[in-house]
Design a protein around this motif. Structure first.
Motif, PDB file in Angstrom:
ATOM      1  N   ALA A 302     -11.490  20.041   2.305  1.00 19.78           N
ATOM      2  CA  ALA A 302     -11.350  19.860   3.759  1.00 19.78           C
ATOM      3  C   ALA A 302     -12.556  19.103   4.315  1.00 19.78           C
ATOM      4  CB  ALA A 302     -11.233  21.214   4.447  1.00 19.78           C
ATOM      5  N   GLU A 303     -12.301  18.247   5.290  1.00 19.84           N
ATOM      6  CA  GLU A 303     -13.431  17.589   5.943  1.00 19.84           C
ATOM      7  C   GLU A 303     -14.100  18.576   6.880  1.00 19.84           C
ATOM      8  OE1 GLU A 303     -12.264  13.965   7.769  1.00 19.84           O
ATOM      9  OE2 GLU A 303     -11.645  13.100   5.870  1.00 19.84           O
ATOM     10  N   LEU A 304     -15.406  18.534   6.907  1.00 19.61           N
ATOM     11  CA  LEU A 304     -16.145  19.490   7.732  1.00 19.61           C
ATOM     12  C   LEU A 304     -16.952  18.731   8.783  1.00 19.61           C
ATOM     13  CD1 LEU A 304     -16.998  22.410   8.287  1.00 19.61           C
ATOM     14  CD2 LEU A 304     -18.806  22.128   6.589  1.00 19.61           C
ATOM     15  N   ALA A 310     -23.099  16.152  12.489  1.00 16.48           N
ATOM     16  CA  ALA A 310     -22.780  15.418  11.264  1.00 16.48           C
ATOM     17  C   ALA A 310     -21.401  15.808  10.752  1.00 16.48           C
ATOM     18  CB  ALA A 310     -23.830  15.694  10.193  1.00 16.48           C
ATOM     19  N   ASP A 311     -20.771  14.880  10.024  1.00 15.58           N
ATOM     20  CA  ASP A 311     -19.476  15.115   9.398  1.00 15.58           C
ATOM     21  C   ASP A 311     -19.659  14.967   7.884  1.00 15.58           C
ATOM     22  OD1 ASP A 311     -18.788  14.801  12.059  1.00 15.58           O
ATOM     23  OD2 ASP A 311     -17.971  12.779  11.767  1.00 15.58           O
ATOM     24  N   SER A 317     -17.689  12.120  -0.937  1.00 16.28           N
ATOM     25  CA  SER A 317     -18.980  12.828  -0.975  1.00 16.28           C
ATOM     26  C   SER A 317     -19.963  12.196   0.011  1.00 16.28           C
ATOM     27  CB  SER A 317     -19.585  12.825  -2.385  1.00 16.28           C
ATOM     28  OG  SER A 317     -18.737  13.495  -3.265  1.00 16.28           O
ATOM     29  N   GLY A 318     -19.444  11.741   1.125  1.00 14.61           N
ATOM     30  CA  GLY A 318     -20.289  11.065   2.112  1.00 14.61           C
ATOM     31  C   GLY A 318     -20.500  11.915   3.350  1.00 14.61           C
ATOM     32  N   TYR A 319     -21.594  11.668   4.016  1.00  8.99           N
ATOM     33  CA  TYR A 319     -21.820  12.353   5.286  1.00  8.99           C
ATOM     34  C   TYR A 319     -22.335  11.366   6.319  1.00  8.99           C
ATOM     35  CZ  TYR A 319     -26.633  12.665   3.487  1.00  8.99           C
ATOM     36  OH  TYR A 319     -27.859  12.374   2.966  1.00  8.99           O
ATOM     37  N   ARG A 320     -21.994  11.666   7.543  1.00  3.57           N
ATOM     38  CA  ARG A 320     -22.296  10.744   8.648  1.00  3.57           C
ATOM     39  C   ARG A 320     -23.001  11.510   9.747  1.00  3.57           C
ATOM     40  NH1 ARG A 320     -18.746  10.893  13.085  1.00  3.57           N
ATOM     41  NH2 ARG A 320     -19.293   9.342  14.653  1.00  3.57           N
ATOM     42  N   PHE A 321     -24.100  10.952  10.228  1.00  2.00           N
ATOM     43  CA  PHE A 321     -24.794  11.582  11.352  1.00  2.00           C
ATOM     44  C   PHE A 321     -24.246  11.018  12.659  1.00  2.00           C
ATOM     45  CE2 PHE A 321     -28.257  11.812   8.101  1.00  2.00           C
ATOM     46  CZ  PHE A 321     -28.275  13.188   8.003  1.00  2.00           C
TER      47      PHE A 321
ATOM     48  N   PHE B  47      -8.116  11.010   6.538  1.00  2.87           N
ATOM     49  CA  PHE B  47      -8.230  11.607   7.863  1.00  2.87           C
ATOM     50  C   PHE B  47      -9.704  11.778   8.229  1.00  2.87           C
ATOM     51  CE2 PHE B  47      -8.533  14.887  10.984  1.00  2.87           C
ATOM     52  CZ  PHE B  47      -7.653  14.397  11.912  1.00  2.87           C
ATOM     53  N   HIS B  48     -10.049  11.388   9.411  1.00  6.48           N
ATOM     54  CA  HIS B  48     -11.437  11.566   9.814  1.00  6.48           C
ATOM     55  C   HIS B  48     -11.530  11.722  11.317  1.00  6.48           C
ATOM     56  CE1 HIS B  48     -12.169   7.248  11.133  1.00  6.48           C
ATOM     57  NE2 HIS B  48     -10.935   7.287  10.712  1.00  6.48           N
ATOM     58  N   ALA B  49     -12.570  12.380  11.738  1.00  3.30           N
ATOM     59  CA  ALA B  49     -12.818  12.525  13.165  1.00  3.30           C
ATOM     60  C   ALA B  49     -13.976  11.625  13.522  1.00  3.30           C
ATOM     61  CB  ALA B  49     -13.176  13.965  13.475  1.00  3.30           C
ATOM     62  N   ILE B  50     -13.939  11.069  14.696  1.00  3.72           N
ATOM     63  CA  ILE B  50     -15.020  10.156  15.034  1.00  3.72           C
ATOM     64  C   ILE B  50     -15.873  10.671  16.170  1.00  3.72           C
ATOM     65  CG2 ILE B  50     -13.976   8.121  14.078  1.00  3.72           C
ATOM     66  CD1 ILE B  50     -13.013   7.411  16.842  1.00  3.72           C
ATOM     67  N   GLY B  51     -15.362  11.661  16.896  1.00  5.08           N
ATOM     68  CA  GLY B  51     -16.172  12.374  17.884  1.00  5.08           C
ATOM     69  C   GLY B  51     -17.113  11.506  18.703  1.00  5.08           C
ATOM     70  N   GLY B  52     -16.593  10.490  19.325  1.00  7.31           N
ATOM     71  CA  GLY B  52     -17.450   9.633  20.127  1.00  7.31           C
ATOM     72  C   GLY B  52     -18.079   8.524  19.295  1.00  7.31           C
ATOM     73  N   GLY B  53     -17.711   8.476  18.051  1.00  6.88           N
ATOM     74  CA  GLY B  53     -18.310   7.466  17.171  1.00  6.88           C
ATOM     75  C   GLY B  53     -17.440   6.244  17.017  1.00  6.88           C
ATOM     76  N   SER B  54     -17.415   5.733  15.844  1.00  6.87           N
ATOM     77  CA  SER B  54     -16.950   4.378  15.643  1.00  6.87           C
ATOM     78  C   SER B  54     -15.490   4.225  15.273  1.00  6.87           C
ATOM     79  CB  SER B  54     -17.747   3.777  14.502  1.00  6.87           C
ATOM     80  OG  SER B  54     -17.496   4.548  13.348  1.00  6.87           O
ATOM     81  N   GLY B  55     -14.905   5.226  14.680  1.00  7.70           N
ATOM     82  CA  GLY B  55     -13.580   5.005  14.119  1.00  7.70           C
ATOM     83  C   GLY B  55     -13.667   4.369  12.750  1.00  7.70           C
TER      84      GLY B  55
END
Lengths: 477, 62
Positions: A302-304, A310-311, A317-321, B47-55
């Motif tokens: 699951a994506e967290l 951060a995601d 295996s990547g994370y984004r601030f 699937f991803h969330a961008i929460g005010g970010g870039s898309g």
């Protein structure tokens, strides 16, 4: 030969975006040239086309058109619509303020009668007419508890009949049944069910209803078993940290695709019900790093998402601030709206009031801010209006405040989240203090190091997808 | 490429074609900066969330 648009394609035109099309199931419109738009206008099942034309071949390959069967015509949804307003792809629509739960943090709780208003069926139909007229395609349904509305399923059917899409349903899960899930699917929707769950052994307390925890976990299982896209949102605070990791792990093990952890913020109702329970920004970041790195090591899929911090994406295996990536791209166009979420989704309260996002709707309501109501028409809001001015507020304008104007990280965070800035400072144009803390207290470096350490411990490499060169060099020294 | 036939466009739109005040940059700008808070990448279905970010899809990091 006659050609016709494929069933999932609809042509739209707005002010500033005169030539575009929607693909059903994709929220954003796709841009066309004037010439291509004109050609697609004539793919109506009636007009003869030369199949050897380059663009006919190209559009066929792209899946936009196909040869028409005899007598075939476009549906009303597919036909070109020329909207005399700015582009807005979706709405986040609170159809009712009523809720069966009595949450300690939510201003739309069961005992808050003031917020109990809801759209009547006639008002819902009128709103859908307006959305149609404005070229709004995608609807996110929320509440209160949206499924408590007596016309919830009537609305879902009506949205389907009009060819529009539902991409998210926010719910506490109490009224979900396999039959409802199946009907929603049969109507052609595949929404993400965002189910609220506030932690093992804590959910009943937070929701103010005994048995809510069991019911919610059953709803999550049901959604997953029915093949529905399932997400879970967890509000965290000082009282539910003890089971947070176990909660995240359990939910991920259930097969949920998406988990979002949100810091319970200082809303008036929360302050009254649980004084001192909110996590400070630094506490929230520390907890976030701990949960993200422990979770990453589990290998669960699951994506967290740790809201506004951060995601973590298991697939790469990547994370984004978030505080680094607010700019979205590296061009840092200062004319861009301060929040693309607000620009792309109209938040509508159960009374019809609009606000940039639902995080802000409580603040707007409490302080009597009025930037428009859809019951007076949606189209005027999407022309020249206070609402449009608010959601197109530029990053450059936010950057004029005294903190952002001298901050070297402004190009990354662009002033941060307007809802957080407003909650902490009462100033819509102020710097978001949570982003200032991220940089001033070294949370980029702390989180990077924690992910590196977690990687060493489990023999994997976690990749930061939002690197800042300056910090990376510093960490190598 | 089909030539732009403005008269035909005007006819199709009932006379409402927005020729004034827009250009290619405007259209790109409106579409580019009107993302949602959460979505599925149309290219890879990630699937991803961008929460005010870039898309931007994190899968591109691979």
């Amino acid at each position: 030969m006659k050609y016709i648009l494929n069933e999932n394609i609809a042509l739209r035109s707005w002010r500033l975006v005169p030539f575009a099309y929607y693909i059903k199931g994709v929220r954003r419109a796709q841009k066309l040239s004037a010439g291509d738009f004109l050609l697609l206008l004539s793919c109506d099942g009636k007009t003869e086309q030369d199949p050897e034309q380059d663009c006919i071949r190209r559009f066929s390959e792209l899946g936009l058109i196909r040869p028409a069967k005899s007598g075939e015509t476009l549906s009303d949804w597919q036909k070109a619509r020329f909207c005399d307003n700015r582009y807005m792809p979706g709405v986040n629509w609170s159809i009712t303020g009523k809720c069966n739960y009595n949450c300690k943090h939510c201003f739309m709780a069961r005992d808050n009668e003031k917020m109990m208003k809801e759209f009547s069926w006639e008002e819902m139909l009128a709103a859908l007419d307006e959305f149609d007229k404005c070229g709004i395609q995608t609807i996110e349904l929320t509440g209160g508890e949206p499924m408590l509305h007596p016309h919830f399923m009537d609305l879902v059917r009506e949205i389907s009949r009009r060819g529009m899409d539902i991409d998210v349903i926010l719910t506490n899960g109490a009224f979900l049944t396999p039959e409802i899930l199946r009907e929603i699917k049969a109507l052609g929707f595949n929404p993400l069910f965002k189910i609220s769950f506030d932690g093992l052994t804590h959910h009943d307390w937070m929701r103010g209803v005994e048995g809510a925890e069991q019911k919610t976990l059953e709803a999550i299982d049901m959604c997953v078993a029915e093949g529905a896209r399932t997400g879970v949102q967890i509000c965290i605070h000082k009282y539910n940290l003890d089971t947070l990791f176990d909660t995240v792990k359990l939910i991920a093990e259930k097969g949920v695709k998406w988990i979002r952890v949100i810091r319970t913020s200082e809303s008036p109702r929360w302050a009254e019900n649980a004084p001192d329970a909110s996590l400070g920004i630094e506490e929230y970041y520390d907890v976030s790093i701990d949960i993200l790195t422990r979770y990453a090591k589990t290998g669960l899929k699951a994506e967290l998402i740790l809201w506004q911090f951060a995601d973590y994406y298991p697939s790469c295996s990547g994370y984004r601030f978030v505080p680094v990536d607010c700019s979205g791209d590296r061009e840092r166009d200062m004319r861009r709206p301060t929040c693309v979420g607000a620009r792309g989704s109209m938040a509508i309260s159960s009374e019809g009031q609009v606000s940039p996002c639902n995080q802000m709707s409580g603040y707007f309501s409490k302080n009597g801010f009025d930037i428009g109501n859809i019951k007076n028409g949606v189209q005027p809001l999407l022309q020249e209006s206070r609402y449009m001015d608010t959601i197109t507020l530029s990053c450059g304008k936010v950057g004029e405040n005294k903190l952002c104007s001298v901050c070297k990280y402004f190009g990354y965070c662009l002033g941060g989240c307007r809802a957080i800035a407003l909650a902490f400072t009462n100033d819509f144009l102020a710097a978001d203090p949570s982003k200032c803390v991220f940089y001033s207290k070294g949370y980029y470096q702390k989180a990077r190091k924690a992910f590196d350490k977690a990687g060493e411990e489990c023999g994997r490499k976690f990749v930061c997808v939002t690197p800042i060169e300056e910090f990376e060099k510093e960490m190598l020294l | 490429m089909t030539e732009i036939n403005e008269k035909e466009l005007e006819k199709a739109s009932g006379g409402t074609v927005y020729k004034v005040g827009w250009n290619d940059i405007c259209a790109n700008f409106e579409l580019r900066y009107s993302s949602d808070v959460s979505q599925t990448c149309s290219n890879c279905k990630h699937f991803h969330a961008i929460g005010g970010g870039s898309g931007r899809c994190a899968n591109k990091a691979e």
